[in-house]
Enzyme design. Structure first.
Site, short mmCIF file in Angstrom:
data_model
loop_
_atom_site.label_atom_id
_atom_site.label_comp_id
_atom_site.label_asym_id
_atom_site.label_seq_id
_atom_site.Cartn_x
_atom_site.Cartn_y
_atom_site.Cartn_z
N SER A 123 131.61 74.09 -41.81
CA SER A 123 131.16 73.82 -40.40
C SER A 123 131.55 74.80 -39.45
CB SER A 123 131.94 72.49 -40.03
OG SER A 123 132.04 72.32 -38.49
N TYR A 147 126.35 75.03 -35.25
CA TYR A 147 126.33 74.19 -34.06
C TYR A 147 125.84 75.40 -33.13
CZ TYR A 147 128.91 69.99 -34.92
OH TYR A 147 129.17 68.52 -35.68
N THR A 173 122.68 71.83 -36.98
CA THR A 173 123.15 70.25 -36.82
C THR A 173 122.45 70.09 -35.35
OG1 THR A 173 124.91 70.22 -38.08
CG2 THR A 173 124.60 68.62 -36.49
N LYS A 252 119.88 69.26 -39.59
CA LYS A 252 120.69 68.19 -40.00
C LYS A 252 120.70 67.02 -38.69
CE LYS A 252 125.36 66.89 -41.43
NZ LYS A 252 125.93 66.44 -40.17
N HIS A 276 124.73 61.40 -38.57
CA HIS A 276 126.02 62.18 -38.34
C HIS A 276 127.27 61.02 -38.96
CE1 HIS A 276 127.65 65.99 -36.32
NE2 HIS A 276 128.61 65.35 -36.42
#
Ligand SMILES: Cc1cc2nc3c(=O)[nH]c(=O)nc-3n(C[C@H](O)[C@H](O)[C@H](O)COP(=O)(O)O)c2cc1C
Length: 383
Positions: A123, A147, A173, A252, A276
């Protein structure tokens, strides 16, 4: 059998049983070990948790109609994804701030994934920098979850770092342009991002550090919060991400078939059907219910991966039957990490692998590409 041998035998069984054997038990053990606000942060969903619940219920609404007498003495669980062969039909979902679960956090998860040749998706808000996670992965494939940052140079810098560290795909994402309304965190006034558990990729990023007024801790945290909240994110930025890298780019958080179509038009290489884990829009469709609509428009042009609510082997089989090419495991491996560190995460993966293999065999399926031989029907429906 001598008494001594007997007691050794019994002890071994107990040792084997020391770890939980299903999701509910892993979750209960994790709860015992954690502070309530940390456990609450991981377990919970947004709002009244309607979507969190329907992520599970929608699997129960469908049943497998198995085939029999099909010689299942050998079951091939491997899949092909983005030009690579993987032994198992699942990957580890990007979960941020894994030091909440275990001191070694993302590093332990990456090592556990490597043991089973399961790709690990790290992440943006990981507790360890992507370069260290890459090192912990060894030669196991890893993907980087991005992100978007409002300051776009930070995003492109992170993509470049991921390329240099040998990541094989970028997962963007798209359902987290702002944080969902998470009642549990609101109630507990808990913000792990503010506590700094997710800053590793930022403090190691030259573009991010250069964007700050000074290098103080407060400025770092404020800088992360300002960039993680990116409500003006659109398809224009997706085009820029595609143009900035030769790595495959997956989105995603796609739930609407029209967005799946737009993604393909934008040249996206894969779609992750996800809400999520019920943590963003409460009331959103469950991923499993969204899956057939998306599989239908995608028509195998790019891989379709599903997450949110996968807890057991049969869930993975149902997802494959419903048109997914692979699934992501989320909370289950985090609970493994909480209970037993790397070893706990490995145990969760081992159990999931075994249960998936047994479930495929009992459905009469010997290869993932032959899932269509069994059937999926709405539960409780008629004769
Ligand atoms: C504690 C926690 C942290 C998460 N952090 C991220 C993240 O940093 N990036 C991301 O794309 N998804 C994140 N997710 C979502 C997961 O990638 C995945 O979509 C979700 O966990 C799947 O649902 P499941 O846990 O019910 O299987 C997070 C989920 C949880 C539970």
């Amino acid at each position: 059998m001598s008494t001594e041998a007997g007691s050794i035998y019994i002890k071994n069984i107990l040792a084997e049983n020391d770890f939980p054997s299903n999701f509910e038990e892993w979750e209960a053990r994790a709860k015992e070990k954690m502070k309530p606000e940390v456990f609450g942060h991981i377990r919970s969903g947004a709002g009244g948790e309607e979507t969190l619940r329907s992520n599970r219920e929608s699997f129960s609404n469908w049943s497998i109609v198995p085939r029999v007498l099909n010689d299942v003495s050998s079951v091939d669980t491997s899949i092909e994804l983005l030009g690579r062969r993987y032994e198992q039909p699942f990957l580890l979902a990007p979960i941020g701030m894994q030091r909440l679960a275990d001191e070694e956090g993302d590093l332990a998860s990456a090592r556990a994934a490597a043991k089973f040749n399961v790709p690990f998706i790290t992440s943006t808000v990981a507790s360890y920098p992507l370069e260290e996670v890459a090192e912990a992965s060894g030669d196991n494939p890893r993907w980087y979850q991005l992100y978007w940052s409002n300051e776009s140079s930070i995003s492109f810098s992170m993509i470049k770092r991921a390329e240099e560290a040998g990541y094989e795909a970028i997962v963007v994402t798209v359902d987290t342009v702002m944080m969902g309304w998470r009642e549990e965190d609101v109630r507990n006034r808990f913000s792990p991002l503010r506590a700094g558990v997710g800053k590793a990729n930022y403090v190691n990023d030259p573009a991010f550090m250069a964007s700050l007024p000074d290098q103080e801790d407060d400025s770092i945290i404020e800088g992360i919060l300002k960039n993680v909240h990116h409500p003006s994110f659109t398809w224009k930025e997706i085009e820029k991400i595609k143009a900035a890298t030769n790595l495959p780019v997956l989105l995603k958080g796609i739930l609407h078939p029209d967005d799946a179509n737009l993604a393909i038009e934008a040249g996206i290489d894969g779609i992750i059907v996800s809400n999520h884990g019920g943590r963003q829009l409460d009331g959103a469709i469950s991923s499993f219910d969204a899956l057939p609509l998306i599989a239908e428009v995608v028509q195998k042009r790019v891989p379709v991966i599903l997450d949110s609510g996968i807890r057991r082997g049969p869930d993975a089989v149902k997802a494959l039957l419903q048109g997914a090419d692979a699934v992501l495991l989320g909370r289950p491996y985090i609970y493994g990490l909480v209970v037993g560190g790397q070893q706990g995460a490995e145990k969760v993966l081992e159990q999931f692998i075994e249960e998936t293999r047994v479930s495929l065999a009992l459905a009469g399926i010997t290869r993932i590409q032959d899932t269509h031989t069994a059937k999926l029907v709405r539960s409780g429906g008629g004769r």
